[in-house]
Each structure stands twice: as structure tokens, then as C-alpha cells.
Write an enzyme that holds these catalytic residues in place. Structure first.
Site, PDB file in Angstrom:
ATOM      1  N   ALA A 179      -7.276   0.011   8.044  1.00  0.00           N
ATOM      2  CA  ALA A 179      -7.626   1.142   8.424  1.00  0.00           C
ATOM      3  C   ALA A 179      -9.084   1.160   8.048  1.00  0.00           C
ATOM      4  O   ALA A 179      -9.786   0.807   7.347  1.00  0.00           O
ATOM      5  CB  ALA A 179      -6.726   2.140   7.506  1.00  0.00           C
ATOM      6  N   GLY A 180      -9.529   2.300   8.762  1.00  0.00           N
ATOM      7  CA  GLY A 180     -10.944   2.850   8.700  1.00  0.00           C
ATOM      8  C   GLY A 180     -11.006   4.116   8.975  1.00  0.00           C
ATOM      9  O   GLY A 180     -10.813   4.526  10.198  1.00  0.00           O
ATOM     10  N   HIS A 181     -11.086   5.007   8.050  1.00  0.00           N
ATOM     11  CA  HIS A 181     -11.169   6.385   7.788  1.00  0.00           C
ATOM     12  C   HIS A 181     -12.340   6.932   7.715  1.00  0.00           C
ATOM     13  O   HIS A 181     -13.187   6.748   6.608  1.00  0.00           O
ATOM     14  CB  HIS A 181     -10.022   7.118   7.202  1.00  0.00           C
ATOM     15  N   VAL A 190     -14.420  20.031  16.833  1.00  0.00           N
ATOM     16  CA  VAL A 190     -15.490  20.351  17.883  1.00  0.00           C
ATOM     17  C   VAL A 190     -16.781  19.530  17.461  1.00  0.00           C
ATOM     18  O   VAL A 190     -17.764  19.726  17.838  1.00  0.00           O
ATOM     19  CB  VAL A 190     -15.496  21.942  18.177  1.00  0.00           C
ATOM     20  N   THR A 196     -14.459   1.370  12.943  1.00  0.00           N
ATOM     21  CA  THR A 196     -14.860   1.775  11.590  1.00  0.00           C
ATOM     22  C   THR A 196     -14.808   0.401  10.876  1.00  0.00           C
ATOM     23  O   THR A 196     -15.635   0.219   9.764  1.00  0.00           O
ATOM     24  CB  THR A 196     -14.070   3.061  11.149  1.00  0.00           C
ATOM     25  N   ASP A 234      -7.518   5.920  14.816  1.00  0.00           N
ATOM     26  CA  ASP A 234      -8.640   6.320  14.928  1.00  0.00           C
ATOM     27  C   ASP A 234      -8.854   7.871  15.597  1.00  0.00           C
ATOM     28  O   ASP A 234      -9.927   8.177  16.261  1.00  0.00           O
ATOM     29  CB  ASP A 234      -9.600   5.493  15.626  1.00  0.00           C
ATOM     30  N   GLN A 268      -3.069   3.844  10.385  1.00  0.00           N
ATOM     31  CA  GLN A 268      -2.668   3.498  11.820  1.00  0.00           C
ATOM     32  C   GLN A 268      -2.280   4.744  12.421  1.00  0.00           C
ATOM     33  O   GLN A 268      -2.170   5.820  12.076  1.00  0.00           O
ATOM     34  CB  GLN A 268      -2.032   2.317  11.821  1.00  0.00           C
ATOM     35  N   ARG A 320     -15.602  -3.269  16.713  1.00  0.00           N
ATOM     36  CA  ARG A 320     -15.147  -3.447  18.070  1.00  0.00           C
ATOM     37  C   ARG A 320     -15.339  -2.240  18.878  1.00  0.00           C
ATOM     38  O   ARG A 320     -14.953  -1.155  18.516  1.00  0.00           O
ATOM     39  CB  ARG A 320     -13.839  -4.175  18.083  1.00  0.00           C
ATOM     40  N   GLY A 375      -8.936  10.472  13.777  1.00  0.00           N
ATOM     41  CA  GLY A 375      -9.532  11.371  12.832  1.00  0.00           C
ATOM     42  C   GLY A 375      -8.781  11.899  11.735  1.00  0.00           C
ATOM     43  O   GLY A 375      -8.855  12.828  11.349  1.00  0.00           O
ATOM     44  N   LYS A 376      -7.713  10.848  11.343  1.00  0.00           N
ATOM     45  CA  LYS A 376      -7.021  11.303  10.050  1.00  0.00           C
ATOM     46  C   LYS A 376      -7.791  11.560   8.996  1.00  0.00           C
ATOM     47  O   LYS A 376      -7.355  12.204   8.128  1.00  0.00           O
ATOM     48  CB  LYS A 376      -5.904  10.006  10.042  1.00  0.00           C
TER      49      LYS A 376
HETATM   50  P1  GDP Z   1      -8.970   7.828  11.525  1.00  0.00           P
HETATM   51  O1  GDP Z   1      -8.996   6.224  11.331  1.00  0.00           O
HETATM   52  O2  GDP Z   1      -8.038   8.295  12.101  1.00  0.00           O
HETATM   53  O3  GDP Z   1      -9.393   8.396  10.376  1.00  0.00           O
HETATM   54  O4  GDP Z   1     -10.300   7.843  12.529  1.00  0.00           O
HETATM   55  P2  GDP Z   1     -11.873   7.178  12.411  1.00  0.00           P
HETATM   56  O5  GDP Z   1     -12.423   7.658  11.387  1.00  0.00           O
HETATM   57  O6  GDP Z   1     -11.373   5.521  12.557  1.00  0.00           O
HETATM   58  O7  GDP Z   1     -12.254   7.684  13.819  1.00  0.00           O
HETATM   59  C1  GDP Z   1     -12.701   9.085  14.314  1.00  0.00           C
HETATM   60  C2  GDP Z   1     -14.140   9.260  14.271  1.00  0.00           C
HETATM   61  O8  GDP Z   1     -14.231  10.533  15.162  1.00  0.00           O
HETATM   62  C3  GDP Z   1     -15.039   9.250  13.194  1.00  0.00           C
HETATM   63  O9  GDP Z   1     -16.300   8.738  13.522  1.00  0.00           O
HETATM   64  C4  GDP Z   1     -15.168  10.820  12.853  1.00  0.00           C
HETATM   65  O10 GDP Z   1     -16.190  11.294  12.114  1.00  0.00           O
HETATM   66  C5  GDP Z   1     -15.194  11.395  14.405  1.00  0.00           C
HETATM   67  N1  GDP Z   1     -14.733  12.809  14.304  1.00  0.00           N
HETATM   68  C6  GDP Z   1     -13.598  13.155  13.891  1.00  0.00           C
HETATM   69  N2  GDP Z   1     -13.402  14.498  14.464  1.00  0.00           N
HETATM   70  C7  GDP Z   1     -14.273  14.862  15.432  1.00  0.00           C
HETATM   71  C8  GDP Z   1     -14.504  15.685  16.148  1.00  0.00           C
HETATM   72  O11 GDP Z   1     -13.712  16.910  16.409  1.00  0.00           O
HETATM   73  N3  GDP Z   1     -15.603  15.578  17.103  1.00  0.00           N
HETATM   74  C9  GDP Z   1     -16.565  14.282  16.961  1.00  0.00           C
HETATM   75  N4  GDP Z   1     -17.510  14.420  17.818  1.00  0.00           N
HETATM   76  N5  GDP Z   1     -16.362  13.580  16.142  1.00  0.00           N
HETATM   77  C10 GDP Z   1     -15.037  13.487  15.224  1.00  0.00           C
HETATM   78  P1  IMO Z   2      -6.806   3.724  11.223  1.00  0.00           P
HETATM   79  O1  IMO Z   2      -5.891   3.801  10.120  1.00  0.00           O
HETATM   80  C1  IMO Z   2      -6.887   1.333  15.293  1.00  0.00           C
HETATM   81  C2  IMO Z   2      -4.834  -2.348  15.235  1.00  0.00           C
HETATM   82  C3  IMO Z   2      -5.424  -3.580  15.227  1.00  0.00           C
HETATM   83  C4  IMO Z   2      -4.483  -4.528  16.094  1.00  0.00           C
HETATM   84  C5  IMO Z   2      -3.307  -4.293  15.547  1.00  0.00           C
HETATM   85  C6  IMO Z   2      -2.859  -5.115  14.604  1.00  0.00           C
HETATM   86  O2  IMO Z   2      -8.186   3.538  11.171  1.00  0.00           O
HETATM   87  O3  IMO Z   2      -6.215   4.410  12.393  1.00  0.00           O
HETATM   88  P2  IMO Z   2      -3.428  -5.467  12.058  1.00  0.00           P
HETATM   89  O4  IMO Z   2      -4.690  -6.025  11.574  1.00  0.00           O
HETATM   90  O5  IMO Z   2      -2.930  -4.356  11.258  1.00  0.00           O
HETATM   91  O6  IMO Z   2      -2.248  -6.438  11.811  1.00  0.00           O
HETATM   92  O7  IMO Z   2      -3.742  -5.051  13.513  1.00  0.00           O
HETATM   93  O8  IMO Z   2      -3.343  -2.923  15.026  1.00  0.00           O
HETATM   94  N1  IMO Z   2      -5.120  -1.571  14.153  1.00  0.00           N
HETATM   95  C7  IMO Z   2      -5.995  -0.404  14.459  1.00  0.00           C
HETATM   96  N2  IMO Z   2      -6.250   0.086  15.213  1.00  0.00           N
HETATM   97  N3  IMO Z   2      -7.017   2.035  13.968  1.00  0.00           N
HETATM   98  C8  IMO Z   2      -6.400   1.684  12.868  1.00  0.00           C
HETATM   99  O9  IMO Z   2      -6.388   2.064  11.776  1.00  0.00           O
HETATM  100  C9  IMO Z   2      -5.994   0.252  13.029  1.00  0.00           C
HETATM  101  N4  IMO Z   2      -5.225  -0.655  12.119  1.00  0.00           N
HETATM  102  C10 IMO Z   2      -4.657  -1.747  12.879  1.00  0.00           C
HETATM  103  O10 IMO Z   2      -6.747  -3.456  16.255  1.00  0.00           O
HETATM  104  O11 IMO Z   2      -4.597  -3.957  17.684  1.00  0.00           O
HETATM  105 MG    MG Z   3     -10.000   4.572  12.032  1.00  0.00          MG
END
Ligand code: GDP
Ligand code: IMO
Ligand code: MG
Length: 429
Positions: free
Chosen positions: A39-41, A413, A298, A13, A223, A302, A15-16
Site C-alpha cells: 500500500a501507499g497512502h 477538490v 506512491t 490509490d 488496496q 510506476r 485517496g483512502k
Molecule cells: P490511497 O492509496 O487510496 O491512499 O491513495 P494514494 O495516496 O496512493 O493516491 C491518491 C493521491 O491523490 C494522493 O497523492 C493524494 O494526495 C491525492 N488526492 C487525494 N484526494 C485528492 C483530490 O481530491 N484532489 C487531488 N488533486 N488530489 C487528491
Molecule cells: P493502495 O493501498 C494500487 C497492485 C499491484 C499489482 C497487484 C498485486 O495504495 O491503494 P501485490 O504486491 O499486492 O502482490 O501486487 O496489486 N497493488 C496496488 N495497486 N494501490 C495499491 O495499494 C496496491 N497494492 C497492490 O500493482 O498489480
Molecule cells: Mg496508494
């Protein structure tokens, strides 16, 4: 022959998805090589917010060919659902390619994920419950079902029956659940066959040829380093390799093509699920970061555990992945703090560690050693150049860069596409 990788430096999470989106149309192929719909991007484009799970975020850029490579575990129901939802929002998903060698997540994987977690009780990993671990376990155990098996009903039947023979004993005798009927699983998998047929191919060959033609291929990890099955905080990890080596085995493209390794790192740290997290905050500072950074999962919704930036972890990620560039996200979330602590090492029962301890018990008992940096009060969300940032924010970035083992090339930012400060271009063109 440029291939780039984006992975996470922390516990996910970071911000990939957003970083992938930054590269936009400079990329021809975006490859998901590990994980599945755990994953949740998130990508924010104007008023539109997209949450990608099984599909790489690059699917949002017109003209890009998205690829689900062999290292992914695919829940076909989720896949088709996600494709339909994106199509309905006007995203062109017609170019998607899926590896014939990718494994599928079936209903029994989802069931086993949930019952084993329940069985672990207090020792549970806090998985996303999507069947990821059991599907990878079957792959390694050589009883998995691959996408290509769906096209040969005879083989599919043999494999599902073989897989369930043992699992049904476990489900009934250990977990007190009802046995799963192989015919139900087979019918379910066959029901997707014609819809996925046009997407299935030899993605290794496809990517090899693309690189040979000089196309740009971006690998988007699910991840992150600290959740990697080999290099993360085992057993509190996911079941795949999210680090750069995973892109090689997970796609069938040779390592010499990978010439840029980008790790995304938050300006603080978060974690979802169980496991060690030395800089975790249990006080109002943690609540502050959660609220300001909107730190809720995402995928599962949680609340994320929050803590300060951990420099040894960033350095570890730099080493394991061969990071060439960091993208530092969410710097804006820190605006308004008087001081910002950064973990520079750990104290483990009186012994100082400057690097991530190899022994998991030491890491569980690590107390962070902090260095404090002065904060800034200005709103930085409109900064576009490094020089636009307040001096204290600049100094914070430079200090992190010094400690983290690779240059910080871009700084988020704000969540929007244009809310970024680029110091060094992320692609060579
Ligand atoms: P990922 O799983 O690595 O792709 O990250 P997630 O999407 O799960 O979580 C990152 C969250 O941070 C998302 O809600 C993005 O919209 C947000 N985000 C990413 N870059 C920035 C940033 O520079 N500033 C802020 N405020 N939010 C950001
Ligand atoms: P993104 O790509 C954050 C965590 C779960 C749990 C552990 C194992 O959005 O960064 P799993 O269902 O993979 O067997 O769970 O890994 N986990 C993540 N935490 N971001 C993720 O993906 C995750 N994918 C799995 O919460 O602790
Ligand atoms: Mg994520």
C-alpha cells in the site's frame, strides 16, 4: 459501538489515506487489517506530505491508537524504518499495537515474489515486489511465521527450517537461485524482537474492549475492491481481502459493529500493474489525466494507467462492501475538460452487460458504453459547499451518485486537508 470502514472502490490509490485523515480526531483507533507495505497512502497536511505504507494513515492524528491487526503481513524492517522516519518528523508513534497473530514477510518472500514475477514474463501480475503474495501463500499453506513465533526461538527455528526446506528446492532447482540460509532469516527476525515486544498484543481483544467502551474504530483498507483476492479481477489482484469482509476476519471484530462503510472512488479511474481495465485510455486523454492527477505510484513510482469513471464498478463495490457512503476524490482533475465520458455498461462481443461480468474473459473483452457529460472550466479547488461548484460539476456528481449505488457524501477538490466538500457527515457525532 461505532466501527467505520474505509476501502477503495476501484483498483487502489483512490485517496483512502486522505479520506482517513478527513475523519481525524473523531476516531480513537485506526486499524490496518489487510495487505502490507504494498500500500501507499498519501496524506497532505499543509506543507508536509506523508506517504504511509505499512502503517495506517490515522497514525498522523494525535491521540489516535494505530493498530496492525492479524490480517496484515508485516515486514519488520519496513515497519521499524517507517516508525523511525515518522518519529523524526515529530509524529507520535508510541501507541502503535501489533497483533501477535499477524504474519511476517521474510527475505525469502521478497525473493520469491521477484523471481516468480520474472518467471511469468508477459503474464506477470506487476506486483509491488514486496513479498505480499508469497507471505499470504505461506499463511494459507500453514507454513507461515507469525509475530508471536519470534518470541519463541525454538519454535521460530523449526518453522523457518520447515518453510525453507521446500522453498530452497524451488529456488535452486527451478529458479536457479542460491539457497537461503535459515540461520540468516532467524537472526534477522530475532534482531527486531526487543523493539517490537512492547507493541505486540491481542489486538482483537483490544478492539473488542474499545468498542464496548463506546470508542470509535476506523478500519483503513489497503488496496481496493477490484484488487480483492475473491472479488477482484483475479488473478490480477493482491493476495488479501480489501473488501469489508476482510475487516472482520482481518481484525477479529464481529460484523455487527461495522455500521458505516465508506468507499473512496476517484472521479475517473486508475490502475497500476497488469489486468483488465475496460475504460483505460491509450490516447492523449489518458496522458492528460495522468499529468493533471499526478498519477504515479506512491509505492513503486510506476505511471498509473488512467481511464474514465466506470459506474458498474462503483455499483459492484457498493454491493460487495455494503457501501453506505462514497467519498469522490480528485474532481478537480477533471476541470477544463469539454466533455466527460462515464462508462454505464459494457459491450462484450455484441452482448450488452449492465453489471460487471462474472466471467473474467468477458471482462477482458469488455468495451465500455459511454454516456457523455458536459464539463466545466472553472477552478473548483476553493469550493467548500456543494453550491460553490459549477452547475455542470454538480450534475456530474449527481449523475455518478444515481449510477453508483450509494450517496456521495464528500468530494475532494484538491489534495490538501481542507480541500473538500462535505455533503453528509461521515461520522454520526
Ligand atoms: P490511497 O492509496 O487510496 O491512499 O491513495 P494514494 O495516496 O496512493 O493516491 C491518491 C493521491 O491523490 C494522493 O497523492 C493524494 O494526495 C491525492 N488526492 C487525494 N484526494 C485528492 C483530490 O481530491 N484532489 C487531488 N488533486 N488530489 C487528491
Ligand atoms: P493502495 O493501498 C494500487 C497492485 C499491484 C499489482 C497487484 C498485486 O495504495 O491503494 P501485490 O504486491 O499486492 O502482490 O501486487 O496489486 N497493488 C496496488 N495497486 N494501490 C495499491 O495499494 C496496491 N497494492 C497492490 O500493482 O498489480
Ligand atoms: Mg496508494
Amino acid at each position: 459501538m461505532p466501527a467505520l470502514l474505509i476501502t477503495g472502490a476501484q483498483w487502489g490509490d483512490e485517496g483512502k489515506g486522505r479520506a482517513t485523515d478527513l475523519l481525524g480526531s473523531r476516531v480513537d483507533y485506526v486499524v490496518k487489517f489487510n495487505g502490507g507495505n504494498n500500500a501507499g497512502h498519501t496524506v497532505v497536511v499543509g506543507d508536509e506530505k506523508y506517504a504511509l505504507h505499512l502503517l495506517p494513515s490515522g497514525i498522523l492524528t494525535p491521540g489516535v491508537t494505530p493498530v496492525i491487526a492479524n490480517g496484515v503481513v508485516v515486514d519488520l524492517e519496513v515497519l521499524l524504518h517507517e516508525l523511525e522516519a515518522l518519529s523524526a518528523r515529530g509524529v507520535d508513534v508510541s501507541r502503535l499495537k501489533i497483533s501477535a497473530n499477524a504474519h511476517v514477510i521474510t527475505s525469502y518472500h521478497r525473493t520469491l515474489d521477484k523471481v516468480t514475477e520474472r518467471f511469468l514474463g508477459k503474464r506477470q501480475i506487476g506486483t509491488t515486489g514486496r513479498g505480499i503474495g508469497p507471505a499470504y501463500a505461506d499463511k494459507i499453506n500453514r507454513v507461515g511465521i507469525r509475530i508471536q513465533d519470534i518470541f519463541d526461538e525454538n519454535i521460530l527455528r523449526q518453522k523457518v527450517e520447515a518453510a525453507l526446506e521446500f522453498k530452497n528446492q524451488v529456488l535452486v532447482k527451478i529458479y536457479n537461485r542460491r539457497a537461503i540460509d535459515p540461520e540468516e532469516v532467524i537472526a534477522d527476525l530475532l534482531s527486531y524482537r526487543e523493539r517490537i515486544r512492547p507493541m505486540v498484543c491481542d489486538t482483537g481483544l483490544l478492539l473488542h474492549n474499545a468498542l464496548k467502551e463506546g470508542k470509535t474504530v476506523l478500519y483503513e483498507a489497503g488496496q481496493a475492491t477490484m484488487l480483492d483476492i475473491d472479488h477482484g479481477t483475479y488473478p490480477f489482484v493482491t493476495s488479501s481481502n480489501a473488501t469489508s469482509g476482510g475487516a472482520i476476519t482481518g481484525s477479529g471484530v464481529a460484523p455487527q459493529h461495522l455500521d458505516r462503510v465508506i468507499a473512496v472512488v476517484k472521479a475517473y479511474a486508475t490502475r497500476v500493474g497488469s489486468g483488465p481495465f475496460p475504460t483505460e485510455l491509450f490516447d492523449e486523454s489518458g496522458d492528460y489525466l495522468r499529468k493533471q492527477g499526478f498519477e504515479f505510484g506512491t509505492t513503486t513510482g510506476r505511471p498509473r494507467r488512467c481511464g474514465w469513471y466506470d459506474a458498474p464498478i462503483a455499483r459492484y463495490a457498493a454491493r460487495i462492501n455494503g457501501v453506505t457512503d462514497f467519498v469522490l476524490t480528485k474532481l478537480d482533475v477533471l476541470s477544463g475538460l469539454e466533455t466527460i465520458p462515464v462508462c454505464v455498461g459494457y459491450d462484450v462481443k455484441g452482448e450488452r452487460f449492465d453489471e460487471v461480468p462474472v466471467n473474467q474473459s468477458d471482462f477482458h473483452h469488455a468495451t465500455p458504453i459511454y454516456q457523455e457529460f458536459p464539463g466545466w472550466s472553472e477552478d473548483i479547488s476553493n469550493s467548500r459547499e456543494f453550491s460553490d461548484l459549477p452547475k455542470n460539476a454538480q450534475d456530474y456528481i449527481l449523475a455518478l451518485e444515481e449510477m453508483s449505488g450509494a450517496r456521495i457524501s464528500a468530494i475532494g477538490v484538491g489534495p490538501e486537508r481542507e480541500q473538500v466538500v462535505v455533503r453528509h457527515p461521515l461520522t454520526d457525532d
